[in-house]
Design an enzyme around this catalytic site. Structure first.
Site, PDB file in Angstrom:
ATOM      1  N   THR A 191      59.065  -0.436  69.613  1.00 44.79           N
ATOM      2  CA  THR A 191      59.016   0.650  68.646  1.00 44.79           C
ATOM      3  C   THR A 191      58.478   0.124  67.330  1.00 44.79           C
ATOM      4  O   THR A 191      59.021  -0.814  66.744  1.00 44.79           O
ATOM      5  CB  THR A 191      60.407   1.279  68.457  1.00 44.79           C
ATOM      6  OG1 THR A 191      60.774   1.930  69.681  1.00 44.79           O
ATOM      7  CG2 THR A 191      60.397   2.306  67.348  1.00 44.79           C
ATOM      8  N   LYS A 314      55.311   2.053  71.002  1.00 46.34           N
ATOM      9  CA  LYS A 314      55.841   3.371  70.638  1.00 46.34           C
ATOM     10  C   LYS A 314      55.747   3.583  69.131  1.00 46.34           C
ATOM     11  O   LYS A 314      56.157   2.722  68.348  1.00 46.34           O
ATOM     12  CB  LYS A 314      57.296   3.483  71.095  1.00 46.34           C
ATOM     13  CG  LYS A 314      57.956   4.818  70.796  1.00 46.34           C
ATOM     14  CD  LYS A 314      59.372   4.844  71.360  1.00 46.34           C
ATOM     15  CE  LYS A 314      60.056   6.184  71.156  1.00 46.34           C
ATOM     16  NZ  LYS A 314      60.364   6.446  69.736  1.00 46.34           N
ATOM     17  N   HIS A 338      58.899   9.492  65.974  1.00 45.71           N
ATOM     18  CA  HIS A 338      60.351   9.261  65.978  1.00 45.71           C
ATOM     19  C   HIS A 338      61.112  10.572  65.839  1.00 45.71           C
ATOM     20  O   HIS A 338      62.185  10.619  65.225  1.00 45.71           O
ATOM     21  CB  HIS A 338      60.744   8.289  64.855  1.00 45.71           C
ATOM     22  CG  HIS A 338      61.794   7.294  65.251  1.00 45.71           C
ATOM     23  ND1 HIS A 338      61.495   6.106  65.879  1.00 45.71           N
ATOM     24  CD2 HIS A 338      63.146   7.309  65.126  1.00 45.71           C
ATOM     25  CE1 HIS A 338      62.611   5.437  66.109  1.00 45.71           C
ATOM     26  NE2 HIS A 338      63.624   6.153  65.658  1.00 45.71           N
ATOM     27  N   ARG A 341      62.100  11.636  62.302  1.00 49.45           N
ATOM     28  CA  ARG A 341      63.203  10.945  61.631  1.00 49.45           C
ATOM     29  C   ARG A 341      62.756   9.877  60.642  1.00 49.45           C
ATOM     30  O   ARG A 341      63.586   9.289  59.958  1.00 49.45           O
ATOM     31  CB  ARG A 341      64.128  10.301  62.674  1.00 49.45           C
ATOM     32  CG  ARG A 341      64.916  11.308  63.474  1.00 49.45           C
ATOM     33  CD  ARG A 341      65.598  10.683  64.685  1.00 49.45           C
ATOM     34  NE  ARG A 341      66.552   9.631  64.349  1.00 49.45           N
ATOM     35  CZ  ARG A 341      67.773   9.839  63.872  1.00 49.45           C
ATOM     36  NH1 ARG A 341      68.193  11.070  63.639  1.00 49.45           N
ATOM     37  NH2 ARG A 341      68.578   8.831  63.628  1.00 49.45           N
TER      38      ARG A 341
END
Length: 441
Positions: A191, A314, A338, A341
């Site tokens: 991520t 990601k 996300h 977020r």
């Protein structure tokens, strides 16, 4: 309650699921049994709000700033419409896709969601079991509530990916990836968009971050490298440590941290854990090493040395970054902001999906998330170039309402709607979903 599942290795998995699902629900309704979780996405969220604590709901449902990115993610789906095409034989439909070298019964997977103990005590164990029961991959969060090895034991037949938040400690990153590979994960999902924690207004208003309570750090406290970092920190007391005002909530937080500290103290008693500096040091160490804003493309080369698993990036939302991922030899791209977020007023993911898909040109799989609430959304994303679609908040709501059964029913409902959408569009397989199946408003 109504449940419906298919074995992951069943060749019929993903075929005709809409008919089975509706039949199961309506037949159970004859005797007064209703689904364990609401079917409509808005009702699902509303019910979860009632079941979860204020802090848990804020953490799961909230976004960054004024939450305009969350709204934009949803609005982007409204710009596309599915063309209904009748008078075609759609009696046999196949949701199967190829992903990471395997034929999957459906194009759905579960996105990584951390701190699921806020929703249900069984947390990741329940999610893993539910995912395995319907034959879809589960992306286990780096911020899970149970160690990855325990999750593997809970659903040994399940398909799992492991999400890595790039830590400030390379030794810790290496250890986490080695454990993921040893525990049977099929790929690593790095991520990229959380090297700084987003400005999450709901959490800030409540002054609540679960990690400061020792929640969501089980992957760390179970890791030998992290444990050594904690011991080193605990051996050097800090004279300038800020005092915490003693209140009932502070005491409750201390108890939670003490319980979570058992892996560090050898599973000692609650009293021993309260006296030990290790549980508190673990929280402080986590906050120090969780992420680093200094990570760059050059760092990703290290991951190739640390694991032989495929690596998916990601947090890609720009076509140039997708190209950089290809140039770096990555094995997949995960388009995500996300779930809104991290940045307020960010680019919505669906808006950039077609351009990124054109740039990638099928060379690696594309995972898509952010804003997906139902099967029609999944169909639109697949038609615009996604290989598979990841589901996030809805399954967390299902978990909070009805545990493992809730997760299973949420996934079942999304797949059933996808199957219906495919058939009513006159198509018989996911591979037929393309721009011709859509009309842009």
């Amino acid at each position: 309650m109504v449940t419906s599942s298919v074995a992951p290795d069943d060749p019929a998995a993903g075929r005709g699921i809409s008919r089975r699902t509706q039949s199961d629900i309506y037949r159970a309704g004859i005797s007064g049994t209703k689904p364990a979780v609401p079917v409509a996405s808005a009702a699902l969220e509303s019910e979860a709000r009632k079941e979860l604590s204020a802090e848990a709901f804020a953490y799961i449902a909230g976004g960054a700033g004024a939450e305009r990115t969350m709204a934009a993610n949803r609005a982007a789906f409204g710009r596309w419409q599915v063309w209904p095409r009748p008078l075609r034989d759609v009696s046999e439909r196949d949701l199967g896709v190829d992903f990471l070298g395997r034929r999957r019964p459906t194009p759905l997977l579960l996105a990584p969601l951390g701190v699921m103990e806020m929703a249900h005590a069984d947390a990741d164990l329940a999610v893993a079991r539910a995912a395995a029961s319907v034959g879809i991959p589960y992306t286990l969060s780096n911020q899970a509530s149970f160690p990855m090895e325990q999750v593997a034991d809970a659903a040994p037949q399940g398909s799992r990916l492991f999400q890595l938040y790039w830590s400030a400690s390379d030794d810790l990153n290496r250890s986490l990836l080695a454990r993921a590979e040893a525990s049977g994960c099929e790929a690593i999902v790095v991520t990229l968009d959380t090297h700084l924690l987003g400005w999450r207004t709901r959490d800030l208003d409540l002054a609540y971050l679960p990690f400061t309570r020792g929640m969501g750090i089980a992957q760390y406290t179970s890791d030998p490298v992290f444990q050594q970092l904690v011991r080193e920190r605990a051996s050097v007391p800090k004279a300038d440590a800020a005092a915490v005002k003693v209140t009932p909530k502070a005491v409750a937080a201390a108890l939670t941290i003490a319980r979570k500290g058992a892996p560090l103290t050898g599973g000692g008693s609650l009293r021993d854990n309260l006296r030990s500096p290790l549980p508190r040091a673990a929280v402080e160490t986590f906050l120090d090493v969780f992420s680093t804003p200094a990570v760059t493309w050059d760092d990703l080369a290290k991951a190739r040395e640390w694991t032989s698993l495929p690596i998916i990036l990601k947090g890609i939302v720009h076509p140039d970054d997708a190209q950089s991922a290809l140039d770096a030899g990555m094995d997949g791209i995960w388009i995500s902001n996300h779930g809104g977020r991290q940045i307020d007023q960010s680019v919505p993911t669906l808006a950039v999906l077609p351009e990124i898909a054109e740039r990638v040109a099928g060379r690696v799989p594309i995972v898509f998330d952010s804003g997906v609430r139902g099967g029609a959304d999944a169909a639109i994303a697949l038609a615009l170039g996604a290989t598979v679609v990841a589901l996030g908040r809805p399954y967390a709501y299902g978990l909070g309402i009805a545990g493992e059964t809730g997760v299973r029913e949420v996934v079942r409902n999304v797949l059933a709607e996808l199957d219906i959408t495919l058939g009513l569009a006159g198509l018989t397989s996911v591979s037929q979903l393309d721009r011709d199946a859509l009309r842009e408003v």
